[in-house]
Design a protein around this motif. Sequence first.
Motif, PDB file in Angstrom:
ATOM      1  N   ILE A  96       0.871  -1.171   0.000  1.00  0.00           N
ATOM      2  CA  ILE A  96       0.000   0.000   0.000  1.00  0.00           C
ATOM      3  C   ILE A  96       0.910   1.224   0.000  1.00  0.00           C
ATOM      4  O   ILE A  96       1.647   1.468   0.949  1.00  0.00           O
ATOM      5  CB  ILE A  96      -0.955   0.007   1.205  1.00  0.00           C
ATOM      6  CG1 ILE A  96      -1.888  -1.222   1.141  1.00  0.00           C
ATOM      7  CG2 ILE A  96      -1.775   1.294   1.229  1.00  0.00           C
ATOM      8  CD1 ILE A  96      -2.845  -1.346   2.313  1.00  0.00           C
ATOM      9  N   VAL A 110      -4.866   1.008  -8.607  1.00  0.00           N
ATOM     10  CA  VAL A 110      -4.324  -0.301  -8.260  1.00  0.00           C
ATOM     11  C   VAL A 110      -3.592  -0.919  -9.445  1.00  0.00           C
ATOM     12  O   VAL A 110      -3.833  -0.575 -10.604  1.00  0.00           O
ATOM     13  CB  VAL A 110      -5.440  -1.280  -7.803  1.00  0.00           C
ATOM     14  CG1 VAL A 110      -6.258  -0.688  -6.674  1.00  0.00           C
ATOM     15  CG2 VAL A 110      -6.343  -1.676  -8.964  1.00  0.00           C
ATOM     16  N   THR A 111      -2.692  -1.834  -9.129  1.00  0.00           N
ATOM     17  CA  THR A 111      -2.115  -2.754 -10.090  1.00  0.00           C
ATOM     18  C   THR A 111      -1.896  -4.060  -9.341  1.00  0.00           C
ATOM     19  O   THR A 111      -2.266  -4.172  -8.162  1.00  0.00           O
ATOM     20  CB  THR A 111      -0.811  -2.211 -10.705  1.00  0.00           C
ATOM     21  OG1 THR A 111      -0.406  -3.069 -11.778  1.00  0.00           O
ATOM     22  CG2 THR A 111       0.296  -2.108  -9.675  1.00  0.00           C
ATOM     23  N   MET A 132      -1.789  -1.000  -4.067  1.00  0.00           N
ATOM     24  CA  MET A 132      -2.830   0.033  -4.011  1.00  0.00           C
ATOM     25  C   MET A 132      -2.195   1.350  -3.567  1.00  0.00           C
ATOM     26  O   MET A 132      -1.213   1.344  -2.826  1.00  0.00           O
ATOM     27  CB  MET A 132      -3.938  -0.370  -3.033  1.00  0.00           C
ATOM     28  CG  MET A 132      -4.732  -1.586  -3.465  1.00  0.00           C
ATOM     29  SD  MET A 132      -6.007  -2.067  -2.266  1.00  0.00           S
ATOM     30  CE  MET A 132      -5.018  -2.975  -1.081  1.00  0.00           C
ATOM     31  N   ALA A 167      -8.572   0.645   1.611  1.00  0.00           N
ATOM     32  CA  ALA A 167      -7.450  -0.159   1.112  1.00  0.00           C
ATOM     33  C   ALA A 167      -7.062  -1.244   2.111  1.00  0.00           C
ATOM     34  O   ALA A 167      -6.775  -2.387   1.738  1.00  0.00           O
ATOM     35  CB  ALA A 167      -6.250   0.732   0.812  1.00  0.00           C
ATOM     36  N   THR A 202      -4.225 -11.538  -4.984  1.00  0.00           N
ATOM     37  CA  THR A 202      -3.756 -10.148  -4.906  1.00  0.00           C
ATOM     38  C   THR A 202      -3.644  -9.524  -6.296  1.00  0.00           C
ATOM     39  O   THR A 202      -2.931  -8.552  -6.486  1.00  0.00           O
ATOM     40  CB  THR A 202      -2.398 -10.079  -4.185  1.00  0.00           C
ATOM     41  OG1 THR A 202      -1.430 -10.828  -4.944  1.00  0.00           O
ATOM     42  CG2 THR A 202      -2.501 -10.649  -2.785  1.00  0.00           C
ATOM     43  N   LYS A 240      -4.680  -7.406  -9.708  1.00  0.00           N
ATOM     44  CA  LYS A 240      -5.301  -6.093  -9.834  1.00  0.00           C
ATOM     45  C   LYS A 240      -6.809  -6.200 -10.007  1.00  0.00           C
ATOM     46  O   LYS A 240      -7.548  -5.302  -9.578  1.00  0.00           O
ATOM     47  CB  LYS A 240      -4.670  -5.290 -10.976  1.00  0.00           C
ATOM     48  CG  LYS A 240      -4.826  -5.875 -12.361  1.00  0.00           C
ATOM     49  CD  LYS A 240      -4.113  -4.986 -13.374  1.00  0.00           C
ATOM     50  CE  LYS A 240      -4.145  -5.601 -14.771  1.00  0.00           C
ATOM     51  NZ  LYS A 240      -3.353  -4.776 -15.740  1.00  0.00           N
ATOM     52  N   LEU A 259      -8.061  -6.388  -6.515  1.00  0.00           N
ATOM     53  CA  LEU A 259      -7.857  -5.134  -5.780  1.00  0.00           C
ATOM     54  C   LEU A 259      -8.687  -3.981  -6.328  1.00  0.00           C
ATOM     55  O   LEU A 259      -8.784  -2.933  -5.688  1.00  0.00           O
ATOM     56  CB  LEU A 259      -6.368  -4.759  -5.784  1.00  0.00           C
ATOM     57  CG  LEU A 259      -5.419  -5.772  -5.137  1.00  0.00           C
ATOM     58  CD1 LEU A 259      -4.004  -5.231  -5.118  1.00  0.00           C
ATOM     59  CD2 LEU A 259      -5.870  -6.134  -3.719  1.00  0.00           C
ATOM     60  N   ARG A 260      -9.278  -4.159  -7.506  1.00  0.00           N
ATOM     61  CA  ARG A 260     -10.127  -3.104  -8.060  1.00  0.00           C
ATOM     62  C   ARG A 260     -11.360  -2.837  -7.201  1.00  0.00           C
ATOM     63  O   ARG A 260     -12.033  -1.828  -7.387  1.00  0.00           O
ATOM     64  CB  ARG A 260     -10.537  -3.456  -9.489  1.00  0.00           C
ATOM     65  CG  ARG A 260      -9.460  -3.106 -10.510  1.00  0.00           C
ATOM     66  CD  ARG A 260      -9.927  -3.275 -11.931  1.00  0.00           C
ATOM     67  NE  ARG A 260      -8.860  -2.927 -12.856  1.00  0.00           N
ATOM     68  CZ  ARG A 260      -8.482  -3.664 -13.894  1.00  0.00           C
ATOM     69  NH1 ARG A 260      -9.116  -4.814 -14.153  1.00  0.00           N
ATOM     70  NH2 ARG A 260      -7.497  -3.278 -14.682  1.00  0.00           N
ATOM     71  N   TYR A 304     -11.149  -1.988  -4.197  1.00  0.00           N
ATOM     72  CA  TYR A 304     -10.737  -0.739  -3.525  1.00  0.00           C
ATOM     73  C   TYR A 304     -10.976   0.460  -4.431  1.00  0.00           C
ATOM     74  O   TYR A 304     -11.516   1.490  -4.001  1.00  0.00           O
ATOM     75  CB  TYR A 304      -9.258  -0.833  -3.137  1.00  0.00           C
ATOM     76  CG  TYR A 304      -8.600   0.498  -2.882  1.00  0.00           C
ATOM     77  CD1 TYR A 304      -8.954   1.278  -1.783  1.00  0.00           C
ATOM     78  CD2 TYR A 304      -7.625   1.005  -3.752  1.00  0.00           C
ATOM     79  CE1 TYR A 304      -8.356   2.513  -1.552  1.00  0.00           C
ATOM     80  CE2 TYR A 304      -7.019   2.223  -3.524  1.00  0.00           C
ATOM     81  CZ  TYR A 304      -7.390   2.976  -2.428  1.00  0.00           C
ATOM     82  OH  TYR A 304      -6.801   4.202  -2.214  1.00  0.00           O
ATOM     83  N   GLU A 305     -10.569   0.358  -5.670  1.00  0.00           N
ATOM     84  CA  GLU A 305     -10.753   1.436  -6.638  1.00  0.00           C
ATOM     85  C   GLU A 305     -12.224   1.829  -6.746  1.00  0.00           C
ATOM     86  O   GLU A 305     -12.572   3.013  -6.708  1.00  0.00           O
ATOM     87  CB  GLU A 305     -10.234   0.953  -7.992  1.00  0.00           C
ATOM     88  CG  GLU A 305      -9.806   2.022  -8.953  1.00  0.00           C
ATOM     89  CD  GLU A 305      -9.097   1.376 -10.143  1.00  0.00           C
ATOM     90  OE1 GLU A 305      -7.870   1.504 -10.228  1.00  0.00           O
ATOM     91  OE2 GLU A 305      -9.777   0.713 -10.954  1.00  0.00           O
TER      92      GLU A 305
END
Length: 393
Positions: free
Chosen positions: A153, A271-272, A276, A303, A316, A318, A321-322, A324-325
């Motif tokens: 992060i 994110v990628t 994040m 996040a 993990t 992207k 993790l999107r 979070y986006e």
Amino acid sequence: MIKTDVLVIGAGPAGSTAAKHAALGGADVILVDKKSEIGAPKRCAEGVSMGGLESLGIKPNPQWITRKIEGVRLVSPNGTSVWLTSDTVELPEAGYILERKVFDKHMAMDAARAGSRIMIKTLARSLQQEDDGYIVNLETMGEEFQIKANIIIAADGPESRVARWAGLNTATKPKDMESAAQFEMVGVEMEDNHCIEFYFGGVAPGGYAWIFPKGDDIANVGLGVLSTKTSKSAYEHLLEFVEDCPATKNAQPVELNIGGDPVGGMPKKLVTDGLMVVGDAAGQVNPLTGGGIISGMTGGMLAGKVAAKAIEDDDTSKERLREYEKLCHESIGKEISKYLKVKDYMLSLSDEELDSIAEAFKDVEFEKISTTELVKKLVKVSPRALLKLGKLF
């Protein structure tokens, strides 16, 4: 090599909040910060809203609150004042003035109590992506070491390098990066030291000047400017403002803070794979006021929660993790976009238009004025200003 589920780089309010919620979610968390003292030096006017703290589940603590704020004074270029109170309109930075050097430590301590490991005076120098995360090269007290993390992060501020190392472009364009300078001063003579003050026009080209009271005669006095709007530095403009402003002409500085403030809004991509971005590094800043404590902490909370769930799911990517986006753009993105439009509107106004609008509203009781009456006043004092406003919405 040290191994962890989540590595948070940067222990400002956003980073500490991310670490706290990731740890509360069951992840193994390390929080690192390059400074030897978390919270210092401050690069902030230190204002937060009451509602913002409540939304984060944070109870006000007298150890880190210096002043309760009850209103706002807006000052046009010719000195005309418009007074607003928190009972009549939404005031995004009105609530409390913090002592950031204490507040930031408290947030880091909360992260530690939740289970995070904290490493101070620790600088991240580079990273390499692995199939299952990242290897980060760090240095502390002259010694080099590595941390392997499944998720990073990035909370390393407006000049963030961590996201770029991972191939994520979150850089702020020069036209959207305000250069800010601030004194903490003693001997400040405000008309009402329970109100924050904003000064518009030529005192701060492309931005505004502010006075945020911290005590009876103590205040943060600063301004932000856009380099595309002036050939002078923010510090030069600050010296001129302090000398000319009636409230500060007899005051003396005890601290100087200089830094950048990203006011162009959040990028779409936050994110990628395995990474994040939060806080100032993610442009989670109110473009109108430049305040980013609450919005950054909100991003950090989201996040941290997503990171913990991703670790639990052993995913993990992207795509995972999107979440979070999506949550960020839903929870704080709309507000940021709204204030970005207001900022653009304010920048489009000449000093004469700002003065005429201030003259029209200086005696208005805002709790009693309707939207129709507001528009009528704008039409009367400045049809051009109203036309500009209409084009933005």
